[in-house]
Scaffold this active site. Structure first.
Site, short mmCIF file in Angstrom:
data_model
loop_
_atom_site.label_atom_id
_atom_site.label_comp_id
_atom_site.label_asym_id
_atom_site.label_seq_id
_atom_site.Cartn_x
_atom_site.Cartn_y
_atom_site.Cartn_z
N GLU A 1 -19.27 -4.73 11.05
CA GLU A 1 -20.16 -3.91 11.88
C GLU A 1 -21.27 -4.73 12.54
OE1 GLU A 1 -18.14 -1.26 8.94
OE2 GLU A 1 -19.25 -3.16 8.79
N ARG B 1 -25.22 -0.92 8.17
CA ARG B 1 -25.00 -2.34 7.86
C ARG B 1 -25.45 -3.24 9.01
NH1 ARG B 1 -20.50 -2.65 4.04
NH2 ARG B 1 -19.46 -4.29 5.20
N LYS C 1 0.85 -1.19 0.00
CA LYS C 1 0.00 0.00 0.00
C LYS C 1 0.89 1.25 0.00
CE LYS C 1 -4.25 1.69 2.13
NZ LYS C 1 -5.28 1.47 3.17
#
Length: 628
Positions: free
Chosen positions: A369, A397, A282
């Site tokens: 979540e 969610r 990344k």
């Protein structure tokens, strides 16, 4: 400036580039990304990490017939560049410009609108089954990061994928990161896959032995590389993908374009669901992003030469999530039952200090979540005081878990809902404009929002120490409002707070709208227009006694909230006034029942009429013309 990249102006143009120029093209794309994102802000580190990966996928696909689905979608910038949108990159995440996420309305090479994690395999599977039913032959690629694999939707989709009778490639982009560092069992599993010495040693020894065979050795090595053998299954514990019925390939170097293309073509030739495990870095190619990928995950405009963010906070200015985080640490010092839960975003939700101070009471469950909410419910049932910190758009969610696992049994869980309201440049999938509606529909849940920094601290303390059921505290993104500090009426008793008393018109403002209503009030009072301003504080239960009082004393009541009209505070108050047949007229200042596009918050506030100036104009219109 970009001699190779300038040759790519339409989808599939990358196939015209000479192989010897692939690495040069990758460097140009990285330079292009850094230069442009430094001006607009955006998700830089994740896109720098998938340059070669995106190029390789594009070399294997034909757009728009073939489908490429990005999980979350914030890493789709390179895809946009390679599909004819690079000339619009200066408008990235700006109002009216390119979205920072895939959007079907933007290009037919974007297969699906996205913005939340763990959805890509479900989407890819839907496309693949649709292809089967229509006897089509287009290719389907999905790209999912290792952080997104903590989401349960991924496993639901993979469980269904084994029934697919045709090809689909699931690219696992493994950079050991989500926004912050990946956590949990899947992260540890992938680490074993990356580093297992038995597999690496077997592979190297076998390769060297075959190469030593006279005349045919090199050819055999090439064939073995392309073989479908799963001998690695015997040497790597778990092999979760193979055990679930998928073919697994990898891990391979995600920055080796030629190896990526070879592997993808091998995977496509199997004509079955295949997981290709790709290891990437990344932030690769821009040293500041490589050194601090979390900072450059979603970064404000910055100086490309030194990596320093251009926007510098004024001294003494504190964000709402920082106010929340510091207060939680303070409260936890004297109460060892207080614990905190987040979903892969300790820094984004203000919990970094808590995590460092109370390691045993902090839980980062990854991008999960639904689990975070149910887990917190059980923590509360077990005698703890859990605080769940999530962005408004991500709490959506876990709606079923809120209803079934928290509120049904009245578990004492506190929800710190960050980024309630418009958030700006991330657009439709991230605007927190539905939470008042979906939260106030749930029985047993207290829903409140602070007007300023002091009130956020007071609400958090009240929720933890005085309440015995579930509580949601909603606050906006960005700098905490410090005005109206002299108005600090005790928040106990579920009562609204009168800030200014006037006549004719009462402004009933909720949360972030109090600041804008106060600005409107100051302008109006300077013009001799004296109105009332009320800080509603609670969206559930609503202080209807205050609504009665305001209606009796004023001709007009104006409700102000940063939420859609449907199901919001404004609709509840308007319905109450109509039901009670109260004589005052009710005017709602809120957001329309639609998705709100990307753009700066100031532009969006003005466009949708929830800025201080428009509120002022509405009040003037009533006073001067007798109408809204």
């Amino acid at each position: 400036m970009y001699p190779i990249l300038d040759k790519i102006n339409n989808p599939n143009d990358i196939k015209k580039i000479d192989k010897q120029d692939y690495n040069r093209l990758a460097k140009e794309i990285r330079a292009f990304l850094a230069r442009n994102v430094s001006k607009t802000g955006g998700h830089l580190a994740s896109n720098l990490g998938v340059v070669e990966l995106t190029m390789a996928i594009h070399l294997c696909l034909d757009f728009p017939e073939d489908k490429l689905i990005w999980d979350v979608g914030h890493q789709s910038y390179v895809h946009k560049i390679l599909t004819g949108r690079k000339d619009r990159f200066e408008t990235l995440r700006q109002y009216g410009g390119l979205s920072g996420f895939p959007r079907i309305s933007e290009s037919d090479t974007d297969a699906f609108d996205s913005g939340h994690a763990s959805t890509s395999v479900s989407v890819g599977l839907g496309y693949a089954f649709a292809r089967e039913m229509q006897n089509k032959h287009n290719k389907v690629f999905t790209v999912i990061g290792d952080g997104s694999m903590t989401g349960g939707l991924f496993y639901e989709a993979v469980n269904n994928a084994v029934s697919l009778k045709s090809g689909m490639i699931i690219v696992l982009n493994d950079n050991n990161m989500s926004i912050s560092k990946s956590v949990g069992g899947m992260s540890h599993y992938l680490m074993r896959l990356r580093t297992d010495s038995r597999y690496r040693q077997l592979k190297e020894n076998t390769k060297e032995f075959i190469k030593s065979i006279p005349e045919v050795g090199e050819k055999l090595v090439d064939k073995v590389k392309r073989s479908k053998s799963h001998i690695k299954h015997l040497f790597i514990p778990g092999m979760i993908f193979e055990d679930m019925g998928l073919t697994y390939m990898g891990p391979i170097d995600g920055h080796d374009i030629n190896e990526l293309v070879r592997t993808f073509n091998d995977a496509l030739s199997l004509n079955k669901p295949v997981v290709v495990h790709v290891k990437t870095v990344k932030g690769k190619g821009y040293r500041f992003a490589e050194a601090n990928p979390s900072m450059f995950h979603g970064v404000e405009p910055f100086n490309v030469n030194d990596g320093q963010v251009k926007k510098v906070k004024s001294p003494g200015v504190t964000s709402y999530n920082s106010v929340f985080g510091k207060k939680l640490v303070s409260l936890a010092e004297n109460d060892d039952k207080i614990c905190a839960v987040c979903a892969a975003m300790p820094q984004g939700t203000g919990l970094t200090e808590f995590a460092d101070t109370y390691k045993d009471r902090f839980f980062d469950v990854g991008i999960a979540e639904e689990h975070a909410v149910t887990f917190a419910g059980a923590l509360a049932a077990g005698g703890m005081k859990p605080v769940v910190a999530l962005y408004s758009t991500f709490l959506q969610r876990a709606y079923d878990q809120l209803i079934h696992d928290i509120c049904l049994s009245k578990h004492h869980v506190v929800f710190a809902i960050d980024r309630g309201g418009l958030v700006g440049s991330d657009g439709e999938t991230h605007q927190g404009i539905f939470d008042i509606s979906y939260l106030t529909s749930i029985p047993n849940l207290t829903v409140m929002a602070p007007k300023n920094d002091w009130e956020l601290e007071a609400m958090l303390e009240y929720a933890l120490n005085e309440c015995d059921g579930p509580v949601a505290i909603r606050y906006p993104r960005g700098d905490a409002y410090t005005g109206l500090s002299e108005y600090c009426q005790d928040i106990d008793g579920l009562k609204a707070e009168v800030i200014h008393e006037g006549k004719h018109i009462a402004m009933l403002a909720y949360g972030s709208m109090v600041e804008r209503a106060e600005k409107a009030y100051n302008t109006l009072i300077s013009e001799g227009i004296n109105v009332t301003l009320v800080n509603m504080r609670y969206a559930k239960p609503i202080d209807y006694a205050m609504v009665d009082k305001m209606c009796k004393e004023h001709e007009y009541v104006i409700t102000l909230e940063e939420n859609v009209m449907s199901g919001g505070l404004s609709e509840h108050i308007a319905a109450y006034i109509s039901w009670k047949n109260l004589s005052c007229k009710c005017i709602s200042v809120c957001l329309p029942d639609e998705y709100i596009e990307h753009g700066s918050c100031d532009i969006l506030y003005k466009k949708y009429g929830i800025d201080a100036e428009t509120i002022t104009e509405r009040v003037r219109g009533i006073i001067n013309e007798g109408k809204a």
